[in-house]
Design a protein around this motif. Structure first.
Motif, PDB file in Angstrom:
ATOM      1  N   TYR A  97       2.413   1.654  -3.488  1.00 41.81           N
ATOM      2  CA  TYR A  97       1.430   2.173  -4.445  1.00 41.81           C
ATOM      3  C   TYR A  97       1.201   3.671  -4.224  1.00 41.81           C
ATOM      4  O   TYR A  97       1.091   4.448  -5.181  1.00 41.81           O
ATOM      5  CB  TYR A  97       0.102   1.431  -4.304  1.00 41.81           C
ATOM      6  N   GLN A  98       1.099   4.081  -2.969  1.00 40.51           N
ATOM      7  CA  GLN A  98       0.908   5.492  -2.666  1.00 40.51           C
ATOM      8  C   GLN A  98       2.112   6.311  -3.118  1.00 40.51           C
ATOM      9  O   GLN A  98       1.967   7.407  -3.670  1.00 40.51           O
ATOM     10  CB  GLN A  98       0.678   5.690  -1.169  1.00 40.51           C
ATOM     11  N   ARG A 149      -4.164  -3.436 -10.408  1.00 40.87           N
ATOM     12  CA  ARG A 149      -4.530  -3.797  -9.039  1.00 40.87           C
ATOM     13  C   ARG A 149      -5.962  -4.318  -8.945  1.00 40.87           C
ATOM     14  O   ARG A 149      -6.382  -4.753  -7.872  1.00 40.87           O
ATOM     15  CB  ARG A 149      -4.339  -2.594  -8.120  1.00 40.87           C
ATOM     16  N   GLU A 201       0.825  -1.204   0.000  1.00 42.34           N
ATOM     17  CA  GLU A 201       0.000   0.000   0.000  1.00 42.34           C
ATOM     18  C   GLU A 201       0.861   1.256   0.000  1.00 42.34           C
ATOM     19  O   GLU A 201       0.567   2.234  -0.695  1.00 42.34           O
ATOM     20  CB  GLU A 201      -0.952   0.009   1.198  1.00 42.34           C
ATOM     21  N   ASN A 202       1.937   1.240   0.785  1.00 38.49           N
ATOM     22  CA  ASN A 202       2.822   2.406   0.830  1.00 38.49           C
ATOM     23  C   ASN A 202       3.563   2.597  -0.494  1.00 38.49           C
ATOM     24  O   ASN A 202       3.805   3.729  -0.919  1.00 38.49           O
ATOM     25  CB  ASN A 202       3.807   2.278   1.983  1.00 38.49           C
TER      26      ASN A 202
END
Length: 524
Positions: free
Chosen positions: A447-448, A467, A444-445
């Protein structure tokens, strides 16, 4: 194209290449205006290199029919930008992309389709002629490798946009061959992988500056990893490059080679990447070059020049350019409030990515879907102001297609999924460059981080699609309205259609020409 297409007789060469691939007897029967014809052209190394330049040239084409800069359309299709433009009726074909309600008769989408097949056709013709070229073994091997790299690049964008496309690897020389069936996505992606794996050994181990913008070994390795991540994310399978299986471990190894052996690195000041001085920098692993060195005036044949129409399209509609650091643009692809809020506090990438209304000194004509934010990366900066020709047609802003930061973040992602490398180190390198504290290297980090690091560079839409449709739908479908927005609220309501799997429609003109051989994508 800086350092590549200079002094190339493009119109004659284009005629030779197009006719060589489709059979243009009427053209060849005319009195030649040059001593070169299709019959005597593909003989020397100089001929082959000129033909190769003509394949590179198609990378620049953003106006085959209408206006379809690939990175801009991708940003508009994502949650990072709206369509924009002068008014609701200014560019309805681009608004269709924003609304994910694209008609099969959309001319811009037809232009996008045609552009990529032009590039593939030119690459195929050159590859078919290489056996008869008089040149050293090493020279021929490199030209073949570059042509395969470019064919892979064209096919990767084409298959990601349209999903079900014909796979053509040889020149089509007679009318009976023109009607090619669609291949499976797997066949296309496997061919992309095969072209890149075969190209890698014969491409130079050089930076783009040293190769003068020609494809390198490192660009091919990074492009292959990008193809793997998308295909594996969407279809859940590995790539098969002939006898070589490209799985997460192999893709990661290619990226580690770029990180450890290429000489590429991060530019210390993020904002410097998108300046004229930042072109072909140490950070650019793959870059599409544009130029104002061949002044162009022809609005009826825009892609005959070397300019990049995207900055003109994305620049703000200024009332007094003399008071600004920018010339006036057409206000397409205004950035969203969602993107503005995605940046952390004190992240310098926000200012380097977004040009806000508050930074402008003079008056501004607010266009359609005005959000208050414009692209700072690809805009009408006076640092890029064309020195000659029709201003709108001669912007020389290069497109940074794959940056070293992208390589680091792809490696971090693969390192987590494949269980290798140093994902935390690679993520930290990207954040350290902009003086942000460490964050755990979770998917998640990462992707961010990809969203803010690569914002308004045409990467976000592909990242959302790979995704999953639920992720794309949640991000893109929005009724969000920011404090600087102006206009009717309904103009900002976007609804993604998961039934279409993120694909654009096969142009109706192609379906009609195929007489039933081609089938439309689901949902259209």
């Amino acid at each position: 194209m800086k350092n590549i297409l200079r002094n190339t007789p493009k119109l004659l060469l284009a005629a030779i290449l197009v006719c060589g691939s489709t059979g243009c007897e009427d053209f060849l029967d005319l009195q030649p205006k040059d001593t070169r014809t299709e019959d005597n052209f593909f003989r020397t190394e100089a001929d082959a290199r000129e033909a190769l330049i003509s394949v590179y040239d198609v990378l620049q084409w953003n106006t085959v029919i209408g206006f379809h800069p690939t990175p801009m359309l991708l940003d508009i299709a994502s949650d990072d930008a709206f369509a924009g433009g002068g008014s609701r009726t200014d560019a309805p074909n681009i608004i269709e992309v924003d609304n994910h309600n694209i008609l099969t008769t959309n001319p811009e989408i037809q232009g996008l389709w045609k552009k990529h097949f032009f590039g593939i056709s030119r690459a195929n013709l050159l590859l078919s002629k290489m056996e008869g070229i008089e040149a050293s073994k090493a020279s021929k091997a490199r030209i073949i490798a570059e042509a395969k790299f470019l064919r892979a690049q064209f096919y990767l964008d084409l298959v990601r946009f349209f999903g079900n496309v014909p796979l053509v690897l040889e020149p089509l020389v007679s009318a009976s061959e023109f009607n090619q069936p669609q291949a499976t996505p797997k066949a296309v992606y496997d061919q992309i992988a095969k072209d890149l794996e075969e190209a890698i050994p014969d491409l130079p181990e050089a930076t783009l500056a040293a190769s003068q913008g020609h494809a390198t070994k490192w660009a091919a390795k990074a492009l292959l990893a990008k193809a793997f991540l998308f295909y594996n994310g969407v279809y859940g399978q590995n790539l098969q490059a002939g006898d070589v299986t490209v799985d997460a471990n192999r893709a990661l190894q290619h990226l580690q080679d770029v990180i450890n052996q290429s000489g590429h690195g991060l530019v210390p000041n993020y904002a410097d990447i998108f300046t004229p001085e930042g072109e072909f920098s140490v950070e650019s692993v793959w870059e599409i070059a544009y130029s104002d060195e061949n002044p162009w005036f022809d609005w009826g044949f825009i892609h005959g020049g070397e300019g990049n129409i995207q900055p003109q399209m994305q620049g703000p509609r200024l009332q007094d350019p003399a008071a600004e650091q920018y010339l006036s643009g057409w206000s397409f692809a205004p950035a969203t409030q969602s993107l503005f809020e995605a940046f952390e506090a004190n992240d310098p990438r926000k200012d380097a990515t977004l040009l806000t209304v508050s930074e402008l000194n003079g008056g501004l004509d607010r266009g359609y879907q005005h959000t208050g934010y414009f692209s700072q990366k690809y805009t009408t900066s006076k640092a890029y102001a064309p020195s000659a020709g029709q201003t709108e047609l001669n912007w020389g802003n290069n497109y940074r297609a794959i940056r070293f930061a992208d390589v680091l973040l792809m490696a971090a992602e693969l390192g987590l999924t494949a269980g290798g490398g140093t994902p935390q180190v690679w993520l930290d390198m990207v954040r350290d460059r902009v003086d942000l504290p460490t964050k755990p290297a979770t998917l998640e980090n990462i992707y961010q981080e990809r969203r803010v690091e690569l914002a308004l560079e045409g990467q976000r839409y592909w990242d959302l699609l790979r995704r999953g449709m639920n992720v794309a739908d949640q991000a893109i479908s929005t009724t969000q309205r920011g404090p600087l927005y102006s206009g009717d609220p309904v103009d900002y309501n976007i609804t993604f259609n998961p039934a279409r799997n993120g694909f654009f429609p096969i142009p109706q003109s192609e379906l009609d020409l195929s007489a039933g051989v081609l089938n439309q994508n689901d949902g259209y």
